[in-house]
Design a protein around this motif. Structure first.
Motif, short mmCIF file in Angstrom:
data_model
loop_
_atom_site.label_atom_id
_atom_site.label_comp_id
_atom_site.label_asym_id
_atom_site.label_seq_id
_atom_site.Cartn_x
_atom_site.Cartn_y
_atom_site.Cartn_z
N UNK A 5 -55.99 32.19 3.09
CA UNK A 5 -55.05 32.70 2.10
C UNK A 5 -55.60 34.02 1.56
N UNK A 6 -54.80 35.08 1.66
CA UNK A 6 -55.30 36.41 1.30
C UNK A 6 -54.82 36.90 -0.06
N UNK A 7 -53.58 36.55 -0.44
CA UNK A 7 -53.03 37.10 -1.68
C UNK A 7 -52.22 36.05 -2.43
N UNK A 8 -52.06 36.27 -3.73
CA UNK A 8 -51.23 35.40 -4.56
C UNK A 8 -49.78 35.43 -4.08
N UNK A 9 -49.34 36.56 -3.56
CA UNK A 9 -47.96 36.69 -3.08
C UNK A 9 -47.65 35.66 -2.02
N UNK A 11 -48.68 32.63 -1.82
CA UNK A 11 -48.38 31.35 -2.48
C UNK A 11 -46.95 31.37 -3.01
N UNK A 12 -46.57 32.46 -3.66
CA UNK A 12 -45.21 32.57 -4.18
C UNK A 12 -44.18 32.44 -3.06
N UNK A 13 -44.48 33.03 -1.91
CA UNK A 13 -43.57 32.94 -0.77
C UNK A 13 -43.48 31.51 -0.25
N UNK A 14 -44.60 30.81 -0.23
CA UNK A 14 -44.61 29.42 0.24
C UNK A 14 -43.82 28.52 -0.71
N UNK A 15 -43.99 28.73 -2.01
CA UNK A 15 -43.23 27.95 -2.99
C UNK A 15 -41.74 28.20 -2.84
N UNK A 16 -41.37 29.46 -2.67
CA UNK A 16 -39.96 29.80 -2.50
C UNK A 16 -39.39 29.17 -1.24
N UNK A 17 -40.18 29.14 -0.17
CA UNK A 17 -39.71 28.54 1.08
C UNK A 17 -39.48 27.05 0.91
N UNK A 27 -47.36 20.23 -7.86
CA UNK A 27 -47.47 20.55 -9.28
C UNK A 27 -48.55 21.59 -9.53
N UNK A 28 -49.54 21.72 -8.61
CA UNK A 28 -50.42 22.87 -8.58
C UNK A 28 -49.86 23.79 -7.49
N UNK A 29 -49.11 24.80 -7.86
CA UNK A 29 -48.37 25.57 -6.85
C UNK A 29 -49.29 26.25 -5.84
N UNK A 30 -50.56 26.42 -6.18
CA UNK A 30 -51.48 27.00 -5.20
C UNK A 30 -51.52 26.18 -3.91
N UNK A 31 -51.28 24.85 -4.03
CA UNK A 31 -51.33 23.99 -2.85
C UNK A 31 -50.10 24.13 -1.97
N UNK A 32 -49.11 24.88 -2.43
CA UNK A 32 -47.94 25.12 -1.59
C UNK A 32 -48.29 25.91 -0.34
#
Length: 215
Positions: A5-9, A11-17, A27-32
């Motif tokens: 994992x290189x960037x916070x972005x 994670x946001x993309x994975x959550x959105x997907x 519930x810990x969105x980092x795990x997405x």
């Protein structure tokens, strides 16, 4: 696969997907990062999730309509339950399943918690069918981060943030059991995405690794 994992972005993309597909976001969105990347790869077949407590991989497989048995094993009771999933409380390096039982094994953020790589490799090889896939995610940073501080435990277990040497050792042990990485490793890291401002246990700064092996 076979990268960090290189960037916070990301994670946001994975959550959105996950949300766009009607799937469960952690519930810990980092795990997405773990969940989304592996869900995108899942195919019909029998699945075992090693360390199923809190991974949400199996519930999402059900929601995706993945055909096949869905088993999870963990020392603790799962936090999320759905019809169609069979959970067992037990040791993931000594599973109560026959040889060649699964097409896919997942092991999300488990190996950094007192897991013997040699024993894990032998058990995964025993359980996987020929052509089967093993997905492993883990905490990572290079150079090594000290986690021997007093009280630095997670889930009541010692916590080892893997470094490059650890990952190489894991690959060697899996290779001895005829489990080979699906592609060359991309060793590039950028941000310590997990940091004191974003879900960092004990204030440690690191990232996640994601590997895929094929038998």
């Amino acid at each position: 696969m076979n990268h960090f994992l290189k960037t916070r972005k990301e994670i946001d993309q994975c959550t959105a997907w996950l949300k766009s597909k009607g799937l469960i976001s952690h519930f810990f969105t980092c795990k997405d990062f773990d969940i989304a990347n592996i869900c995108k790869e899942l195919k019909d077949g029998d699945i075992l999730d090693m360390g199923a407590n809190g991974s949400f991989l199996l519930p999402n497989a059900v929601k995706m309509g993945i055909k096949g048995l869905k088993h999870g094993i963990d020392l603790g009771k799962p936090e999320y339950d759905l019809t169609g999933i069979q959970y067992v409380r037990g040791d993931l390096i000594c599973c109560p399943y026959d040889n060649n039982s699964f097409d896919t094994i997942t092991c999300l953020s488990v190996i950094e918690h007192e897991i013997d790589f040699e024993k894990l490799a032998k058990e995964c090889s025993r359980l996987l069918r020929k052509g089967g896939c093993l997905y492993i995610t883990f905490d990572y940073w290079n150079p090594k981060i000290d986690t021997t501080d007093v009280g630095t435990k997670l889930y009541g277990l010692k916590w080892n943030i893997l470094d490059a040497s650890d990952v190489s050792t894991l690959e060697v042990e899996l290779g001895k059991q005829k489990l080979h990485m699906s592609s060359n490793m991309d060793w590039t890291i950028q941000e310590a995405v997990i940091n004191p401002l974003f879900y960092a246990p004990y204030g440690k700064s690191y990232t996640f690794g994601l590997l895929k092996f094929i038998k």
